[in-house]
Design an enzyme around this catalytic site. Structure first.
Site, PDB file in Angstrom:
ATOM      1  N   ASP A 173      42.268  -9.170   9.482  1.00  0.00           N
ATOM      2  CA  ASP A 173      42.758  -7.894   8.956  1.00  0.00           C
ATOM      3  C   ASP A 173      41.672  -7.251   8.083  1.00  0.00           C
ATOM      4  O   ASP A 173      41.139  -7.895   7.177  1.00  0.00           O
ATOM      5  CB  ASP A 173      44.016  -8.146   8.119  1.00  0.00           C
ATOM      6  CG  ASP A 173      44.762  -6.871   7.761  1.00  0.00           C
ATOM      7  OD1 ASP A 173      44.110  -5.919   7.298  1.00  0.00           O
ATOM      8  OD2 ASP A 173      45.997  -6.843   7.935  1.00  0.00           O
ATOM      9  N   ARG A 206      58.208  -9.013   4.258  1.00  0.00           N
ATOM     10  CA  ARG A 206      57.699 -10.025   5.181  1.00  0.00           C
ATOM     11  C   ARG A 206      56.315 -10.524   4.758  1.00  0.00           C
ATOM     12  O   ARG A 206      56.077 -11.728   4.713  1.00  0.00           O
ATOM     13  CB  ARG A 206      57.649  -9.465   6.598  1.00  0.00           C
ATOM     14  CG  ARG A 206      57.113 -10.468   7.630  1.00  0.00           C
ATOM     15  CD  ARG A 206      57.313  -9.964   9.051  1.00  0.00           C
ATOM     16  NE  ARG A 206      56.627 -10.784  10.029  1.00  0.00           N
ATOM     17  CZ  ARG A 206      57.064 -11.960  10.475  1.00  0.00           C
ATOM     18  NH1 ARG A 206      58.210 -12.446  10.016  1.00  0.00           N
ATOM     19  NH2 ARG A 206      56.382 -12.638  11.370  1.00  0.00           N
ATOM     20  N   GLY A 218      -4.442 -19.549 -36.339  1.00  0.00           N
ATOM     21  CA  GLY A 218      -5.313 -20.537 -35.733  1.00  0.00           C
ATOM     22  C   GLY A 218      -4.679 -21.888 -35.535  1.00  0.00           C
ATOM     23  O   GLY A 218      -5.236 -22.753 -34.861  1.00  0.00           O
ATOM     24  N   ASP A 267      -8.431 -13.942 -28.807  1.00  0.00           N
ATOM     25  CA  ASP A 267      -8.326 -14.510 -30.151  1.00  0.00           C
ATOM     26  C   ASP A 267      -8.289 -16.038 -30.132  1.00  0.00           C
ATOM     27  O   ASP A 267      -7.326 -16.669 -30.581  1.00  0.00           O
ATOM     28  CB  ASP A 267      -7.084 -13.955 -30.849  1.00  0.00           C
ATOM     29  CG  ASP A 267      -7.081 -14.238 -32.347  1.00  0.00           C
ATOM     30  OD1 ASP A 267      -8.160 -14.530 -32.893  1.00  0.00           O
ATOM     31  OD2 ASP A 267      -5.992 -14.159 -32.954  1.00  0.00           O
ATOM     32  N   ARG A 304      54.300 -15.646  12.664  1.00  0.00           N
ATOM     33  CA  ARG A 304      53.535 -15.524  13.908  1.00  0.00           C
ATOM     34  C   ARG A 304      52.302 -16.421  13.847  1.00  0.00           C
ATOM     35  O   ARG A 304      51.821 -16.909  14.860  1.00  0.00           O
ATOM     36  CB  ARG A 304      53.123 -14.074  14.094  1.00  0.00           C
ATOM     37  CG  ARG A 304      52.255 -13.823  15.317  1.00  0.00           C
ATOM     38  CD  ARG A 304      51.784 -12.377  15.392  1.00  0.00           C
ATOM     39  NE  ARG A 304      50.688 -12.218  16.324  1.00  0.00           N
ATOM     40  CZ  ARG A 304      49.869 -11.188  16.332  1.00  0.00           C
ATOM     41  NH1 ARG A 304      50.028 -10.219  15.428  1.00  0.00           N
ATOM     42  NH2 ARG A 304      48.899 -11.092  17.213  1.00  0.00           N
ATOM     43  N   ARG A 355      24.534 -35.329 -11.641  1.00  0.00           N
ATOM     44  CA  ARG A 355      25.610 -35.562 -12.616  1.00  0.00           C
ATOM     45  C   ARG A 355      25.123 -36.383 -13.804  1.00  0.00           C
ATOM     46  O   ARG A 355      25.403 -36.053 -14.950  1.00  0.00           O
ATOM     47  CB  ARG A 355      26.793 -36.250 -11.932  1.00  0.00           C
ATOM     48  CG  ARG A 355      27.994 -36.450 -12.866  1.00  0.00           C
ATOM     49  CD  ARG A 355      29.230 -36.852 -12.096  1.00  0.00           C
ATOM     50  NE  ARG A 355      30.343 -37.168 -12.981  1.00  0.00           N
ATOM     51  CZ  ARG A 355      31.146 -36.263 -13.538  1.00  0.00           C
ATOM     52  NH1 ARG A 355      30.951 -34.978 -13.298  1.00  0.00           N
ATOM     53  NH2 ARG A 355      32.140 -36.631 -14.324  1.00  0.00           N
TER      54      ARG A 355
END
Length: 810
Positions: A158, A172, A761, A665, A136, A445
């Site tokens: 659907d 089908r 340090g 520190d 169909r 790329r």
């Protein structure tokens, strides 16, 4: 107009406000698609080319590429799934996302993937065929529904999703089992979630990933091009339980997002193993005992240890029973133990060494960056170049030649065995105009590398590079000159300013002396009767004279022309060893020329420091706790050995101390006289104020600290460490919330690599573009090189304003 103009055109278009149609495309710079079904058209812009692709009716346009130089548009029916991508200059390839995707959104009305079997395993009938079932829906009756070949589609909207007519005469049609796209839901822990949710579980708005306000962080989009850190959308770049984000609430740094789980099965994670391959993330064996013999706690249990590594939180990691697993990217499979005193341990899993391992599996996708500071060069077109540069002209990291991620290619060591395709080093295997590489950015790329062409006198690196040494600045030049007060002068002048010849230093006539002799000062260069400055006299080099009436006099030694050394650029190439300070690598001498040895007035080394300008040294505040008096300290510059100092070292007293006013520190030392900048003494660069180092950035620490019995003690050592985002470092199993925003973490969570007592340090420097920048001051840690306890460093960028203010006003 070359590659950079393609980038410029692309950026201008994306920022023009008219770039929304390109959101439906994946773009790759420097890539061309080998296409059979195509059209070449003129187009004045990328926008016009995109419109031609959308409007074409002769074939389904799945991709187009735009050539900037020719202003040429090529629209194509193929994409990377059906054809190959080749490297090309001056082009950007755009591929429609919908044709690359193999997942569905909603009911799959727009699904355009290539699934061609139903959920029951029946092969689909072609939509254009009338056998065994007369359709169909066909390409002729529904030309806009993508009814190609025998691929699953949903032309009638659907609600159950894509389907197809089957090749079984008795059935089908049947539905297809199509994976849900992670746009409206997530699979597993949402590592690939690509949706647009931008609120946390408690309803807080997410902070944009490219913003550092209100929360500074290390997840910088440009540094993580494959993590899809777009806008302020929830993402999971660090193997958290589910997607999360930093929040716009200053009082809440980050929070998880509430992303629903997809209802379809998750995608396959690849082959699983009963033995250890790589880090064991796909290990599915039954070992349930740790290396120390402790039995593993069940992953679903919360006793004796409570945890969040549960089957519910990590549904794709097969956390069955109490078997050893690696759900969170540690270095090997592990488990919580049934011993209440031992929270967790690694497991001893037999290796898969006997099974074949592909080159791709062994290759790292983004190896450590190894761009030389002492920049090498290439001859001709660079086909003979064998240096270790691995960054492009725009600063991108190179992809390993043996890796196929993120770019698949044919330029492999196997295909080009004589091209030197080692690691991710820049090379020219195909006779291009210069060395290049594939990049680790999925949208770019390839690019040419950040290398210069050799001049007529420069030698290219044609083999693994040796240590690069410039002439010692203390070596006598033709002008026989000195730097500073001439303490390091080793020239051959032997007459005073009045022309009187000098007395030999070893002689005792006409003047007897006992302080300055070759025996008492073996490092002072007291050779023959040459002028020297063994006591650092401000008047410069001198000597005892041969005039009985004149004990000593100064020599007329001119100053050398000031050398031009930029901050952060050592003149000796660092080893950049991926070893460790504890058990690690001895540095090349003078390859970290900003390294300072902070010493007591009696010469004992007790802390490190960093030269940041000729008169200023940065160190840790806790290094100065024993005495508030500057006279208690002195610094040594240009040293490689902790003891038996080399002749050229500079020893300078400290005149003033400046502690950070909020008691962080970090501290500044002002030197009593400026350091002489030479090829062995060069300052490190300061970062921009409030700059945040990206997570997983490879940085370096150096020092003479405790090496716990390993080789190389007493010599300057180095270690390469990855920075760890504070969010990760503050997890319960690591430093459990101890790390402040003014600090950063770095280290290998497996242990064995760290800075130790005596390195306090000292510097943590990170390479950026073409120089090293001081990002951290070694501060504290829980033990030394312990597993799961990375080192903590003061985040220098948070104090740059204070540092510059102190130096400016003092």
């Amino acid at each position: 107009m070359e590659h950079k103009e393609v980038v410029l055109l692309l950026l201008l278009f994306l920022k023009s406000g008219q770039g929304e149609p390109l959101d439906d495309y994946v773009n790759t710079q420097g890539a061309s698609l080998f296409s059979v079904t195509k059209k070449q058209l003129g187009a004045g812009s990328i926008e016009e080319c995109a419109a031609k692709c959308e409007e074409d009716e002769e074939f389904t346009c799945r991709a187009f590429q735009y050539h900037s130089k020719e202003q040429q548009c090529v629209i194509m029916a193929e994409n990377r799934k059906s054809s190959i991508i080749i490297r090309m200059r001056d082009v950007v390839l755009f591929e429609k996302k919908v044709y690359l995707s193999e997942c569905k959104t909603g009911n799959g009305k727009n699904y355009r993937g290539t699934m061609s079997k139903t959920k029951n395993g029946i092969t689909c009938q072609k939509w254009s065929s009338t056998s065994p079932h007369r359709p169909r829906f066909s390409p002729a009756t529904h030309p806009s529904e993508g009814l190609e070949e025998n691929y699953c589609r949903n032309p009638d909207n659907d609600p159950q999703g894509p389907w197809c007519y089957t090749t079984d005469p008795e059935k089908r049609y049947d539905y297809c089992d199509i994976l849900e796209c992670e746009e409206e839901c997530m699979h597993c822990s949402g590592e690939n979630y690509d949706g647009k949710i931008s609120k946390t579980m408690s309803g807080l708005e997410c902070q944009a990933w490219d913003s550092q306000s209100p929360h500074a962080h290390g997840y910088i989009p440009s540094k993580f091009p494959n993590k899809n850190l777009k806008k302020n959308y929830c993402r999971n770049p660090d193997r958290e339980l589910r997607p999360w984000c930093f929040t716009t609430d200053p009082n809440k740094r980050w929070e998880l997002c509430d992303i629903p789980r997809c209802t379809t099965p998750p995608p396959s994670s690849g082959p699983t193993y009963q033995c250890l391959k790589g880090t064991g993330e796909n290990y599915r064996g039954n070992v349930a005992v740790t290396v120390s013999g402790h039995t593993c706690q069940h992953w679903s249990a919360q006793t004796p240890h409570t945890h969040n590594r549960t089957p519910e939180n990590f549904p794709c990691k097969n956390l069955d029973e109490n078997y050893c697993r690696n759900p969170d990217g540690k270095r090997a499979p592990w488990c919580h133990t049934t011993n209440s005193q031992v929270r967790w341990e690694y497991c001893k899993i037999p290796s898969c060494d006997s099974s074949p391992v592909s080159t791709e599996q062994l290759a790292p996708t983004a190896p450590p960056e190894l761009t030389p500071v002492v920049q090498d060069c290439y001859h001709g077109d660079g086909q003979s170049y064998r240096g270790t540069s691995s960054t492009t002209t725009t600063g991108k990291k190179c992809q390993s030649w043996s890796s196929m991620t993120p770019h698949r290619h044919q330029k492999t060591p196997e295909n080009y065995p004589n091209a030197g395709l080692t690691m991710n080093y820049c090379r020219n295997p195909d006779a291009d105009k210069g060395p290049w590489c594939f990049t680790t950015d999925p949208s770019v790329r390839w690019e040419y590398c950040n290398l210069k062409k050799c001049s007529g006198t420069e030698a290219s690196v044609v083999a693994p590079p040796p240590v690069v040494l410039l002439p010692d600045v203390e070596t006598p030049s033709e002008e026989d000159c000195m730097f500073g007060n001439g303490k390091g002068y080793r020239g051959k002048r032997a007459t005073t300013v009045t022309g009187t010849p000098c007395q030999d230093w070893a002689a005792q006539e006409p003047h007897r002396h006992s302080i300055f002799t070759p025996e008492t000062n073996p490092r002072a260069g007291l050779e023959k009767n040459y002028c020297r400055n063994p006591d650092g006299d401000v008047g410069g080099p001198w000597c005892y004279t041969t005039n009985p009436r004149k004990l000593y006099d100064y020599c007329d030694v001119p100053q050398c022309a000031a050398p031009s050394f930029d901050c952060g650029k050592p003149q000796v190439e660092p080893k950049k060893c991926p070893g460790r300070v504890v058990g690690g690598c001895v540095a090349h001498p003078h390859s970290w020329p900003w390294q300072v040895s902070l010493r007591t007035r009696f010469g004992m080394h007790f802390c490190g420091g960093t030269l940041i300008s000729p008169e200023w040294v940065l160190t840790a505040a806790h290094c100065l706790e024993k005495s508030p008096r500057p006279s208690s300290y002195k610094v040594i510059l240009g040293a490689h050995q902790e003891v038996n100092l080399e002749p050229h070292v500079q020893e300078i007293e400290v005149s003033r101390l400046f502690l950070e006013p909020t008691r962080k520190d970090i501290a500044l030392l002002k030197l009593s006289s400026p350091a002489v900048i030479t090829d062995k003494v060069i300052p490190a660069c300061l970062p921009s104020p409030n700059y945040v180092v990206a997570d997983r950035t490879e940085c370096f620490i150096t020092g003479w600290g405790e090496t716990q019995g390993t080789f190389g003690a007493g010599l300057l050592k180095e270690a390469q460490l990855p920075v760890i985002e504070n969010k990760v470092c503050n997890r319960y199993e690591f430093l459990n919330g101890r790390v402040q925003s003014t600090e950063l973490c770095a280290g290998h969570l497996a242990g064995g690599t760290d800075s130790c007592q005596g390195d306090s340090g000292g510097p943590l420097v990170c390479f950026e573009k073409d120089k090293y920048i001081l990002q951290g001051v070694t501060s504290w840690g829980l033990g030394c090189a312990r597993p799961n306890k990375p080192g903590v460093y003061v985040r220098v960028s948070r104090f740059v304003t204070w540092i510059e203010g102190v130096m400016r006003n003092n």
